[in-house]
Design a protein around this motif. Structure first.
Motif: not given
Lengths: 560, 560
Positions: B32-33, B36-37, B39-40, B91-92, B95-97, B99
């Motif tokens: 998952m990270y 998220t990375m 995205y960041a 799916y992503l 599970v992502m916030p 916003n």
């Protein structure tokens, strides 16, 4: 094949059974000898003999006294989809001797599992050595052919589910357990199976996205050390504005607010001994991460120095987020003395809460993740710590303490004739006959003993005293007065038999069964150190029969 | 997906790279990270920064001093097919916030690896700690996203290939090594990967049919104990006729001929002390198997009693086959004292050869297979034995001695700025910069040292003395006079860079590379007990740079 339809769930009552999760699970995922035996059975006209096989293990893993049974769902999916494809047959033709008869391959093409019946203990049950987890009845050749694939699907699944359950028992029910093992798993499917069965065994979430998608397991993850070291300074951050949590205002310079928070922290007397200047690459990375994930800010704080840089930088960003109405999540520790750092971090958070008046800042989540295993968890419990959640990888998914479970698949009956496998090693002698299995509960509500009987014997009854015997040790026997009797088998694959087929439970249901059964076991069977062995027995009648057959089959030695 | 086209082979010069062997290997098979990375990075406008990552290990497995690098082929297949599907994106999103910005998902949909460049050491090479096995360059977000999947594909592959190579080194080159591990492997793909990489590491064949089909590995297998115990008596065998090997005549009662052979064996004076009556179920099973496989008769002889039943029964059938002009293959031992039984069996075979005049009967193949590992092989060598082939399962495929390899994936450069990861544990400090790697050979032809330099440094030259330094230990340094210099990297994925892309070697080619490299290493690096560590070094220039950066980044401590 592996797309959106393969959702990995099997709802109660659903009529069609989905294909195996891994499309590589086909009748060809087996040992060569299953096919050479099939040919020999077929040549001998024996292939339709009615066989009964037991799938069982001889020894519980990890020095414990229990195993969590898992993998059944995938076995039934496999059976349901069992069909040789033309390209399988072509391959088989190429590896069998050239004189193998074509008719055999034609028969193989038509083969399916409609004449097979499978009884099993429900997935997620706590199980014990020698009691068959699955009983497979059917034509000799096809029942035999299922062996390798079933073992592949059950051995690792049960091993890793048991491992997860053991980690859960040590950590206690209040901690969050996260499975982080994909990168160290034994192959891609080792990773996916690990995520599935760790969840079954009591974990709360996984880092593995594909497992999350397939099995509807909660997923977790934030960022790595590389994320932190990819930043060099705060100047790099281009978009600095962040909307308030209530969406009513916008903070135009969130980075400036972070810097301001940091200087406030630097001004706290009680923290002066802890840190002064922090690493600016790290501060930039944290700020950037918060800008992307203001609602779930969680930072890895050990890239440079936990107490002198990571924690203060995290707090600077977290306080800034708090000022905008967000509730930051917490930190992850991935190195060093986890007990010490978690306690120090907690103190730091509490100081911030008190000094800057940030409500519940002291309750920030602390996740720890660095080569954690059962022993580490136990040691942390003894030392004391402030960790709320554990991310566990390598040791969990590769079952480092014991990386294989030895389930076996043994013939116990052919055409109603019981079969026994003799061995010089008594623990390897098989228990013959098609059997029924029961779990007998005593007065305190705990399970007392598992009992195997011949198929046709009357089941034990509540309140009727019954003799339970060790299958091989003459002197080990006891009378038991059952307060409750649970028949362990359900029919999960009825084929054309007309029996009622139990629907496959969902992963969530199997997980709940597991948690319920673990909680209901007598604690001395479950403890880490010197657990009491749980008793597994046979009826007096089955005992006599085993020993009659044994003497009949074993050759008489001659001492020379 | 997993059908006939997925042949697992990649021929030299083939233009298209096949999909990963396991269709579950997709961009979602990751932590998952990574997302998220991504995205960041994207939010911060940093996602197209040019990053360089190194994939390397810090410690050789199994207490040895070498590792066999494997898994590269599957990594390149993954990169080549890297594409998020719509159902991945859906799916992503879930599970992502909530916003998270939609534009990110739109960018993800278009993402592929065309801007990535991968250099690597060829698959099947003998490799050492700290030297990057793969160097990945590309846009920060996509290069980062490859981490987990690459590690999953390389860690277990290299671990099990190394394990196989170690088994090969102990057994010697004259023995046949068979991989029998599928049923104990960690999941279906653990089994398939094991078969693939054990073959690469020096095994000769597998029992796993699907692996045989996918990778063109020779397959082996005969029958199990269940096959033997499924028979009750000779009466069961219905078709008793067998054509002679030359196909000119038919023996109408092969079973009668077997019984006749057995009575001839019973008449041999020298064998009287060994056996008298044999188990008739076993004799029936062997006869039946020979009727099905007259050209490759090989029997498992330990179902009842090796010397009193299994061997004599085997010989009765084998002599009968010989009378019909067939050449029986041999036996498999699966329990007991393998040294003793193999020697006794060999004596028995030789007695049969001499007494009944059956030519080369004494040379019958003896296969052993019961919980065999490196130590067993070593002990058998010391005790003496008559085994020709080993079937190895559990210990080999689960890498029981050490079930995980710790390859890591570290950022070493961003936009041409070198990055370093500091750690209190020196062994965990990373070596920064985009690097070149060389292997330097000495006068005797053996490899002396691996050398890492900065990308732009001039390569070491034959005959030009060069200083090689330990990356972290100031005092460890040595001048080396290269007799031959091998540049370790080839470009296996050029993307759109215009670099020449090396074709992926076939499994057979990687296997040959591995055998050649193992044979060319100085023997003291390869021995089981206290092997000499192989030296891995950096150039003087890189050394200075590492230590400049380290001092720059590490916080100065304060003793309180």
């Amino acid at each position: 094949m592996n797309g959106p339809a393969a959702d990995g769930l099997s709802e109660r009552g659903r009529r069609t059974i989905p294909a195996p999760t891994n499309p590589m699970v086909t009748p060809l995922l087996t040992d060569m000898y299953q096919l050479t035996m099939a040919y020999a059975y077929w040549k001998a006209g024996k292939h339709l003999d009615v066989a009964v096989f037991d799938l069982f293990h001889r020894k519980t893993p990890f020095g414990g006294e229990f195993t969590v049974f898992a993998g059944l769902d995938e076995c039934i999916r496999f059976v349901s989809s069992f069909k040789f494809q033309d390209y399988h047959i072509d391959y088989l033709r190429s590896v069998m001797p050239s004189n193998a008869e074509e008719e055999f391959f034609e028969c193989l093409k038509k083969l399916d599992c409609s004449d097979v019946v499978i009884h099993a203990i429900p997935e997620g049950s706590v199980v014990f050595p020698r009691v068959p987890l699955m009983r497979i009845e059917g034509p000799l050749w096809v029942a035999q052919m299922l062996e390798t694939t079933f073992l592949t699907l059950v051995n690792y699944a049960s091993l890793v589910a048991t491992n997860a359950a053991r980690h859960r028992l040590v950590s206690g029910s209040s901690k969050m357990l996260l499975e982080f093992g994909l990168r160290r798993a034994q192959g891609p499917d080792g990773g996916i199976s690990a995520s599935k069965y760790c969840y079954l065994g009591g974990f709360d979430a996984t880092s593995n996205l594909e497992a999350g998608r397939l099995f509807n397991i909660p997923v977790r993850g934030t960022h790595s050390h590389a994320f932190v070291s990819s930043y060099m300074s705060l100047d790099e951050i281009v978009g600095r504005s962040l909307v308030f949590a209530d969406k009513k205002k916008v903070c135009e310079d969130f980075v400036g607010m972070v810097q301001h928070s940091l200087s406030k922290l630097q001004g706290i007397e009680a923290l002066r001994a802890v840190f002064s200047e922090t690493n600016q690459s790290e501060l930039a990375a944290f700020s950037s991460y918060a800008l992307a994930f203001p609602t779930e800010f969680l930072a890895l704080v050990d890239t440079y120095d936990v107490m002198r840089s990571g924690i203060p930088n995290f707090c600077a960003v977290a306080v800034a987020l708090h000022n905008l109405g967000y509730k930051p999540r917490g930190i992850r520790l991935d190195s060093g003395d986890l007990s010490y750092f978690s306690i120090q971090a907690r103190k730091f958070f509490c100081t911030v809460e008190n000094e800057l008046g940030v409500p519940s800042f002291g309750k920030m989540t602390i996740i720890a993740s660095n080569d954690i295993n059962e022993d580490t968890l136990d040691a942390l419990n003894k030392q004391g710590h402030e960790i709320d959640a554990f991310g566990i990888g390598t040791h969990l998914v590769t079952c480092y303490m014991q990386p294989a479970l030895g389930c076996v698949y043994k013939l116990v009956e052919v055409n109603s004739h019981p079969r026994i496998k003799i061995s010089e090693d008594v623990s390897k002698v098989t228990i013959p006959c098609k059997k029924q299995c029961y779990r007998i509960y005593g007065k305190e509500g705990y399970a007392l003993v598992d009992l195997m009987t011949g198929e046709s014997e009357a089941p034990p009854k509540m309140g009727e005293r019954i003799l339970c015997r060790h299958p091989f040790n003459e002197s080990k026997r006891a009378y038991v007065n059952p307060q409750r009797v649970e028949s362990l088998y359900k029919c999960y694959w009825a084929g054309n038999s007309g029996l009622t087929q139990e629907p496959l439970p969902s992963l969530e249901e199997s997980r709940q069964r597991c948690q319920k059964q673990l909680a209901a076991m007598r604690p001395d069977h479950m403890r880490g150190l010197n657990p009491t062995p749980y008793k597994v027995s046979v009826s007096g009648k089955l005992y006599d029969f085993i020993h009659f057959l044994w003497l009949n089959e074993a050759p008489v030695g001659e001492l020379l």
